[in-house]
Write a protein that holds these residues in place. Structure first.
Motif, PDB file in Angstrom:
ATOM      1  N   TRP A  64      13.094  63.365  25.836  1.00 22.26           N
ATOM      2  CA  TRP A  64      12.004  63.304  26.794  1.00 22.26           C
ATOM      3  C   TRP A  64      10.783  63.105  26.032  1.00 22.26           C
ATOM      4  O   TRP A  64      10.084  62.410  26.566  1.00 22.26           O
ATOM      5  CB  TRP A  64      11.695  64.710  27.603  1.00 22.26           C
ATOM      6  N   LEU A  65      10.692  63.509  24.802  1.00 21.29           N
ATOM      7  CA  LEU A  65       9.095  63.291  23.892  1.00 21.29           C
ATOM      8  C   LEU A  65       9.309  61.993  23.589  1.00 21.29           C
ATOM      9  O   LEU A  65       8.273  60.908  23.679  1.00 21.29           O
ATOM     10  CB  LEU A  65       9.234  64.277  22.830  1.00 21.29           C
ATOM     11  N   LYS A  66      10.680  61.234  23.015  1.00 18.68           N
ATOM     12  CA  LYS A  66      10.693  59.940  22.544  1.00 18.68           C
ATOM     13  C   LYS A  66      10.230  58.877  23.666  1.00 18.68           C
ATOM     14  O   LYS A  66       9.618  57.985  23.668  1.00 18.68           O
ATOM     15  CB  LYS A  66      12.179  59.506  22.352  1.00 18.68           C
ATOM     16  N   LEU A  67      10.857  59.349  24.935  1.00 17.94           N
ATOM     17  CA  LEU A  67      10.567  58.415  26.147  1.00 17.94           C
ATOM     18  C   LEU A  67       9.235  58.489  26.641  1.00 17.94           C
ATOM     19  O   LEU A  67       8.680  57.168  26.801  1.00 17.94           O
ATOM     20  CB  LEU A  67      11.539  58.928  27.289  1.00 17.94           C
ATOM     21  N   LEU A  68       8.668  59.397  26.527  1.00 18.70           N
ATOM     22  CA  LEU A  68       7.101  59.478  26.897  1.00 18.70           C
ATOM     23  C   LEU A  68       6.212  58.882  25.884  1.00 18.70           C
ATOM     24  O   LEU A  68       5.446  58.035  26.359  1.00 18.70           O
ATOM     25  CB  LEU A  68       6.598  61.201  27.091  1.00 18.70           C
ATOM     26  N   LEU A  69       6.600  59.226  24.512  1.00 20.02           N
ATOM     27  CA  LEU A  69       5.687  58.323  23.672  1.00 20.02           C
ATOM     28  C   LEU A  69       6.000  56.742  23.709  1.00 20.02           C
ATOM     29  O   LEU A  69       4.801  56.006  23.779  1.00 20.02           O
ATOM     30  CB  LEU A  69       6.015  58.745  22.389  1.00 20.02           C
ATOM     31  N   VAL A  70       7.124  56.291  23.639  1.00 20.78           N
ATOM     32  CA  VAL A  70       7.660  55.025  23.891  1.00 20.78           C
ATOM     33  C   VAL A  70       6.813  54.442  24.994  1.00 20.78           C
ATOM     34  O   VAL A  70       6.353  53.269  25.115  1.00 20.78           O
ATOM     35  CB  VAL A  70       8.879  54.501  23.596  1.00 20.78           C
ATOM     36  N   ALA A  71       6.641  54.970  26.328  1.00 23.16           N
ATOM     37  CA  ALA A  71       6.374  54.530  27.461  1.00 23.16           C
ATOM     38  C   ALA A  71       4.784  54.262  27.227  1.00 23.16           C
ATOM     39  O   ALA A  71       4.376  53.206  27.803  1.00 23.16           O
ATOM     40  CB  ALA A  71       6.802  55.320  28.603  1.00 23.16           C
ATOM     41  N   GLY A  72       4.258  55.402  26.624  1.00 25.01           N
ATOM     42  CA  GLY A  72       2.541  55.322  26.253  1.00 25.01           C
ATOM     43  C   GLY A  72       2.347  54.245  25.628  1.00 25.01           C
ATOM     44  O   GLY A  72       1.603  53.363  25.794  1.00 25.01           O
ATOM     45  N   LEU A  73       3.004  54.201  24.539  1.00 23.98           N
ATOM     46  CA  LEU A  73       2.880  52.836  23.508  1.00 23.98           C
ATOM     47  C   LEU A  73       3.040  51.517  24.238  1.00 23.98           C
ATOM     48  O   LEU A  73       2.330  50.529  24.064  1.00 23.98           O
ATOM     49  CB  LEU A  73       3.575  52.927  22.337  1.00 23.98           C
ATOM     50  N   ALA A  74       4.052  51.424  24.871  1.00 22.81           N
ATOM     51  CA  ALA A  74       4.365  50.191  25.830  1.00 22.81           C
ATOM     52  C   ALA A  74       3.312  50.047  26.623  1.00 22.81           C
ATOM     53  O   ALA A  74       3.032  48.629  26.745  1.00 22.81           O
ATOM     54  CB  ALA A  74       5.754  50.351  26.360  1.00 22.81           C
ATOM     55  N   LEU A  75       2.712  50.972  27.462  1.00 23.44           N
ATOM     56  CA  LEU A  75       1.811  50.601  28.253  1.00 23.44           C
ATOM     57  C   LEU A  75       0.460  50.203  27.426  1.00 23.44           C
ATOM     58  O   LEU A  75      -0.444  49.454  27.963  1.00 23.44           O
ATOM     59  CB  LEU A  75       1.318  51.932  28.909  1.00 23.44           C
ATOM     60  N   LEU A 118       9.040  56.534  15.820  1.00 24.35           N
ATOM     61  CA  LEU A 118       9.327  57.803  16.723  1.00 24.35           C
ATOM     62  C   LEU A 118      10.805  57.635  17.064  1.00 24.35           C
ATOM     63  O   LEU A 118      11.377  59.055  17.116  1.00 24.35           O
ATOM     64  CB  LEU A 118       8.427  57.331  18.011  1.00 24.35           C
ATOM     65  N   LEU A 119      11.569  56.597  17.458  1.00 23.29           N
ATOM     66  CA  LEU A 119      12.737  56.827  17.782  1.00 23.29           C
ATOM     67  C   LEU A 119      13.800  57.128  16.542  1.00 23.29           C
ATOM     68  O   LEU A 119      14.897  57.926  16.931  1.00 23.29           O
ATOM     69  CB  LEU A 119      13.375  55.358  18.056  1.00 23.29           C
ATOM     70  N   VAL A 120      13.462  57.179  15.387  1.00 26.76           N
ATOM     71  CA  VAL A 120      14.081  57.552  14.397  1.00 26.76           C
ATOM     72  C   VAL A 120      13.821  58.889  13.943  1.00 26.76           C
ATOM     73  O   VAL A 120      14.733  59.800  13.729  1.00 26.76           O
ATOM     74  CB  VAL A 120      14.009  56.566  13.133  1.00 26.76           C
ATOM     75  N   THR A 121      12.552  59.444  13.939  1.00 25.21           N
ATOM     76  CA  THR A 121      12.213  60.773  13.648  1.00 25.21           C
ATOM     77  C   THR A 121      12.216  61.797  14.595  1.00 25.21           C
ATOM     78  O   THR A 121      12.290  62.824  14.450  1.00 25.21           O
ATOM     79  CB  THR A 121      10.981  60.512  13.078  1.00 25.21           C
ATOM     80  N   LEU A 122      12.247  61.423  16.080  1.00 27.95           N
ATOM     81  CA  LEU A 122      12.135  62.453  16.940  1.00 27.95           C
ATOM     82  C   LEU A 122      13.545  62.892  17.320  1.00 27.95           C
ATOM     83  O   LEU A 122      14.267  61.898  17.677  1.00 27.95           O
ATOM     84  CB  LEU A 122      11.160  62.203  18.259  1.00 27.95           C
TER      85      LEU A 122
END
Length: 135
Positions: free
Chosen positions: A99-110, A91-95
């Motif tokens: 805001w979308l990176k942060l949202l998805l990374v936060a969701g995956l971390a949770l 996600l970090l490399v492709t997006l």
């Protein structure tokens, strides 16, 4: 239950079971969530098929641990953590949208935090299978 409803549950059970089997061999595709869905649907369409999944040597212990204790085996936690970390890197490399990176990374971390905090399965009691079948 009407035969149409039973057929829908059985179709969902078989499709989920097949996807779970594929998940064993295909990297990045989960198998446990499909097996849980398969046993849930099979319980409503064919209790005999649900029992067969629960007694399966490869898939049964994880399904029974989740149904009985809401527990996740250590090896599954490690695999989930690895796959989540890999997903974060992708996600970090492709997006490009921050805001979308942060949202998805936060969701995956949770999600990872939730998985890690689930208990590990204890010893399964001999009569636990009978309790699960009676549900």
């Amino acid at each position: 239950m009407h035969s149409l409803g039973r057929a829908v549950y059985m179709s969902l059970a078989w499709v989920s079971f097949a996807l779970g089997v594929v998940g064993v061999f295909v990297p990045l595709m989960p198998s446990t969530c499909f097996m849980l869905l398969a046993v849930w649907a099979a319980s409503r369409g064919s209790p005999r098929f649900a029992l067969w999944i629960r007694e399966h040597p490869r898939f049964g212990p994880t399904v029974v641990a989740w149904e009985g204790e809401r527990a996740i085996p250590r090896h599954a936690k490690w695999m989930a953590g690895f796959m989540l970390a890999l997903s974060v890197v992708v996600l970090l490399v492709t997006l490009s949208l921050l805001w979308l990176k942060l949202l998805l990374v936060a969701g995956l971390a949770l999600l990872g935090l939730w998985i890690v905090t689930r208990p590990e399965p204890g010893r399964v009691e001999p009569d636990s299978m009978a309790r699960l079948v009676r549900r």
